[in-house]
Design an enzyme around this catalytic site. Structure first.
Site, mmCIF file in Angstrom:
data_model
loop_
_atom_site.group_PDB
_atom_site.id
_atom_site.type_symbol
_atom_site.label_atom_id
_atom_site.label_comp_id
_atom_site.label_asym_id
_atom_site.label_seq_id
_atom_site.Cartn_x
_atom_site.Cartn_y
_atom_site.Cartn_z
ATOM 1 N N LYS A 1 -6.997 -50.325 -0.154
ATOM 2 C CA LYS A 1 -7.429 -49.907 -1.492
ATOM 3 C C LYS A 1 -6.271 -49.938 -2.487
ATOM 4 C CE LYS A 1 -7.025 -44.824 -1.142
ATOM 5 N NZ LYS A 1 -6.167 -44.644 -2.334
ATOM 6 N N ARG B 1 2.196 -40.711 6.709
ATOM 7 C CA ARG B 1 1.663 -41.707 7.632
ATOM 8 C C ARG B 1 0.752 -41.018 8.632
ATOM 9 N NH1 ARG B 1 7.098 -43.525 10.183
ATOM 10 N NH2 ARG B 1 7.333 -41.259 9.973
ATOM 11 N N GLU B 2 -0.422 -41.575 8.818
ATOM 12 C CA GLU B 2 -1.318 -40.991 9.810
ATOM 13 C C GLU B 2 -0.667 -41.073 11.181
ATOM 14 O OE1 GLU B 2 -5.539 -41.557 9.667
ATOM 15 O OE2 GLU B 2 -5.391 -42.509 7.713
ATOM 16 N N ASN C 1 3.466 -48.896 -1.149
ATOM 17 C CA ASN C 1 2.447 -49.359 -0.214
ATOM 18 C C ASN C 1 2.228 -50.861 -0.282
ATOM 19 O OD1 ASN C 1 2.008 -46.931 0.970
ATOM 20 N ND2 ASN C 1 -0.008 -46.556 0.098
ATOM 21 N N CYS D 1 -5.166 -46.413 3.136
ATOM 22 C CA CYS D 1 -4.317 -46.601 1.953
ATOM 23 C C CYS D 1 -4.080 -48.053 1.573
ATOM 24 C CB CYS D 1 -2.965 -45.911 2.172
ATOM 25 S SG CYS D 1 -3.073 -44.110 2.247
ATOM 26 N N ASP E 1 -13.009 -26.911 -0.730
ATOM 27 C CA ASP E 1 -13.740 -28.152 -0.459
ATOM 28 C C ASP E 1 -15.211 -27.921 -0.813
ATOM 29 O OD1 ASP E 1 -12.885 -30.770 1.452
ATOM 30 O OD2 ASP E 1 -15.036 -30.459 1.194
ATOM 31 N N PHE F 1 3.504 -39.384 0.691
ATOM 32 C CA PHE F 1 3.977 -40.509 1.497
ATOM 33 C C PHE F 1 3.793 -40.166 2.975
ATOM 34 C CE2 PHE F 1 6.450 -40.415 -2.448
ATOM 35 C CZ PHE F 1 6.173 -41.675 -2.964
ATOM 36 N N LYS G 1 -17.534 -27.976 6.619
ATOM 37 C CA LYS G 1 -16.112 -28.191 6.926
ATOM 38 C C LYS G 1 -15.303 -26.915 6.690
ATOM 39 C CE LYS G 1 -14.053 -31.964 5.405
ATOM 40 N NZ LYS G 1 -13.305 -32.904 4.506
#
Length: 441
Positions: free
Chosen positions: A261, A152-153, A206, A258, A33, A150, A38
Site C-alpha cells: 500500500k 516490523r511484524e 518503505n 505496509c 476501539d 517503524f 475486541k
C-alpha cells in the site's frame, strides 16, 4: 520523566503495540476501539495478534493499572494530554491511501479534546494529512504532530523499545518536543522536523526497502541464467557498509500490511505533484513479475498445472506472524489455482479456510500425494521436517524453496530434488554458451 495521560485510538497491530509499550514506559494509557468484542477480549487479557512479548506487556500494563481499554474514542480522549491516532489507512481507489478512518475519528473527538491536547498521527498517511486533521479538528488550542511508526511484524515490541530513531514532525516546535519527551527513557536519537517531512519519511523508507527487495529478486533471476549463486553474491554485497545485509534475501515477492500500500500511495503522491516515479513503478511491476516467475518454475517441474496437486508450505507474508495481508504466498497460490492446480496448504499459525485451497493443520498432510511442494514462508519448523517421510508421501520429487530456507543436503539425502531462487540453473540456463564465448575471446 513526566508521566502523561495518553489515549491511543485503534487497537490493531500498531495501536496495541504503541499503547502497551507506552504503558511500560510509565505513562497512563487508555486504548480505544470501535470493535466491542475486541475490547472485551483485551480487557480479559486475550491478545489475538501474534507478536513476541506483546501479550506479556498488555498483561503487565493492566496489572499495574497503567493500561485500560474502552469502546469508542470520545471517552478515551476526554482527559488525555496526548492522543495517538493508530488507524488503518488501506489502499483506496487508484492506490491512494484511504483516510476515511482518520477523518471520522478527528470529527468524532474534536469537541471533547481537552484544551492544549496534542493529537499525534501514528498511522502512515500522505503528506499534508497533519494539516488536514488540524482543519478537521478546528481547534487552535490543539496541535497536530506526525510521529510515524517503524515497526516490523515479528519484532514490533523490540523495535518500539529499541528504535533506530524517533521521528517527530510538527509546525509547532513546542508540540513536537512534548511528543518526543514521551520516549525519553528509550535513549534513541530523536529527529525533529516539519510535519510534511515526517509524513514523507515513512513512505520514503518503505519504498526504498521495497526497491531493495525487488532488486535482489532480479539479481536472483540473473544468477540462475549465468550460473552464479545469489547467496554468494549477496554475501559480497552485504559486507559493503553502504549497502548492508538486510533486505537482500530473495523470495516469492514482498508483501504484508505496509509495503504494497505504501509503494502505491507514494506513486500517487508523486503523480499529484507531476513527478513520474518510474523507478518505483518498476519496483512494483518487478514484484508482480516475481510472483509469476515462481509459478513458471512450478510449471516447469510438473508440466501442466491443470489438476496438478501442489503442497504449499507457508501462507503468512513472513515467518513470525499470522498476518495474511497482501501475502506473496497467497498471491502465488492464487496464480497456481487460476491455472488449475489443486492446492493443499499448511502454515503453523494459519488454521482458517481460505479460497482456492485446502488448509490443513499438519505439514505432512500438505505434502501427501503432491506432484511438487512449494515453500513460500520461511518458518523455522519447515527446516526440521522429516524429509525422508516427505519423500515417501509425495507423488513427485521436487521441492521449490522460494526462500532458500531449507538444508540442501537433508533434501538430497532424502532423494528429493531441491530448487531454489538464484542458485541452480534452470532448463533455459545458457552458461555453456557464455563459457564458449569467453574461451573464444
Amino acid at each position: 520523566m513526566f508521566v502523561r495521560r495518553i489515549a491511543v485510538v485503534g487497537t490493531g497491530y500498531v495501536g496495541l503495540t504503541t499503547g502497551a509499550c507506552l504503558a511500560s514506559l510509565g505513562h497512563r494509557v487508555e486504548c480505544a476501539d470501535v470493535d466491542a468484542l475486541k475490547v472485551n477480549r483485551l480487557r480479559a487479557g486475550q491478545v489475538d495478534i501474534l507478536e513476541p512479548g506483546l501479550a506479556e506487556l498488555v498483561a503487565e500494563g493492566r496489572a499495574a493499572g497503567r493500561l485500560s481499554f474502552v469502546v469508542g474514542a470520545r471517552d478515551a480522549v476526554a482527559d488525555a494530554e496526548v492522543v495517538f491516532l493508530c488507524l488503518p489507512t488501506p489502499m483506496g481507489a487508484g492506490g491512494a491511501a484511504d483516510l476515511g478512518a482518520v477523518e471520522a475519528v478527528a470529527a468524532e473527538i474534536r469537541d471533547v479534546l481537552p484544551r492544549g491536547a496534542v493529537v499525534v498521527c501514528k498511522s502512515t498517511v500522505p503528506v499534508g494529512t497533519s494539516t488536514r486533521v488540524a482543519r478537521l479538528l478546528g481547534r487552535e488550542d490543539v496541535a497536530v504532530v506526525s510521529n510515524p511508526e517503524f515497526l516490523r511484524e515479528g519484532s514490533a515490541v523490540r523495535d518500539f523499545l529499541h528504535p533506530d530513531r524517533i521521528v517527530v514532525g510538527s509546525d509547532s516546535p513546542r508540540a513536537a518536543e512534548r511528543v518526543a519527551a514521551l520516549f525519553t527513557r528509550l535513549g534513541a536519537p530523536t529527529v525533529l522536523m516539519d510535519a510534511a517531512s515526517a509524513e514523507l519519511v515513512k513512505y520514503a523508507a518503505n519504498c526504498f526497502l521495497a526497491m531493495k527487495l525487488s532488486y535482489v529478486n532480479a539479481i536472483a533471476e540473473l544468477c540462475e541464467l549465468v550460473g552464479a549463486d545469489v547467496a554468494a553474491v549477496t554475501e559480497g554485497m552485504g559486507r559493503d557498509r553502504r549497502i548492508g545485509r538486510s533486505f537482500l534475501a530473495p523470495g516469492p515477492g514482498w508483501g504484508g500490511s505496509c509495503l504494497p500500500k505504501d509503494t502505491h500511495a507514494m506513486v500517487r503522491i508523486a503523480d499529484s505533484v507531476g513527478v513520474d516515479f518510474q523507478l518505483l513503478r518498476a519496483t512494483i511491476e518487478t514484484n508482480h513479475r516475481q510472483q509469476r516467475r515462481v509459478v513458471d518454475k512450478v510449471r516447469r517441474e510438473v508440466g501442466s498445472l491443470v489438476g496438478a496437486r501442489i503442497g504449499v508450505l507457508g501462507l503468512a507474508f513472513k515467518a513470525g506472524t499470522n498476518d495474511l495481508r497482501d501475502s506473496p504466498a497467497l498471491a502465488v497460490a492464487e496464480l497456481l489455482a487460476l491455472e488449475g492446480a489443486e492446492l493443499v496448504a499448511h502454515d503453523p499459525e494459519v488454521d482458517r479456510p481460505l479460497p482456492g485451497m485446502t488448509v490443513v493443520d499438519d505439514p505432512y498432510a500438505a505434502v501427501r500425494d503432491a506432484d511438487a511442494v512449494v515453500l513460500l514462508t520461511e518458518w523455522p519448523a519447515f527446516r526440521t521436517l522429516d524429509w525422508v517421510l516427505v519423500a515417501s508421501l509425495m507423488a513427485g520429487s521436487t521441492v521449490l524453496d522460494t526462500r532458500n530456507h531449507l538444508d540442501p543436503d537433508a533434501l538430497r539425502r532424502a532423494g528429493l530434488v531441491l530448487r531454489g531462487l538464484g542458485r541452480e540453473p534452470g532448463p533455459e540456463h545458457p552458461t555453456a554458451g557464455l563459457a564458449g564465448s569467453a574461451a573464444e575471446a
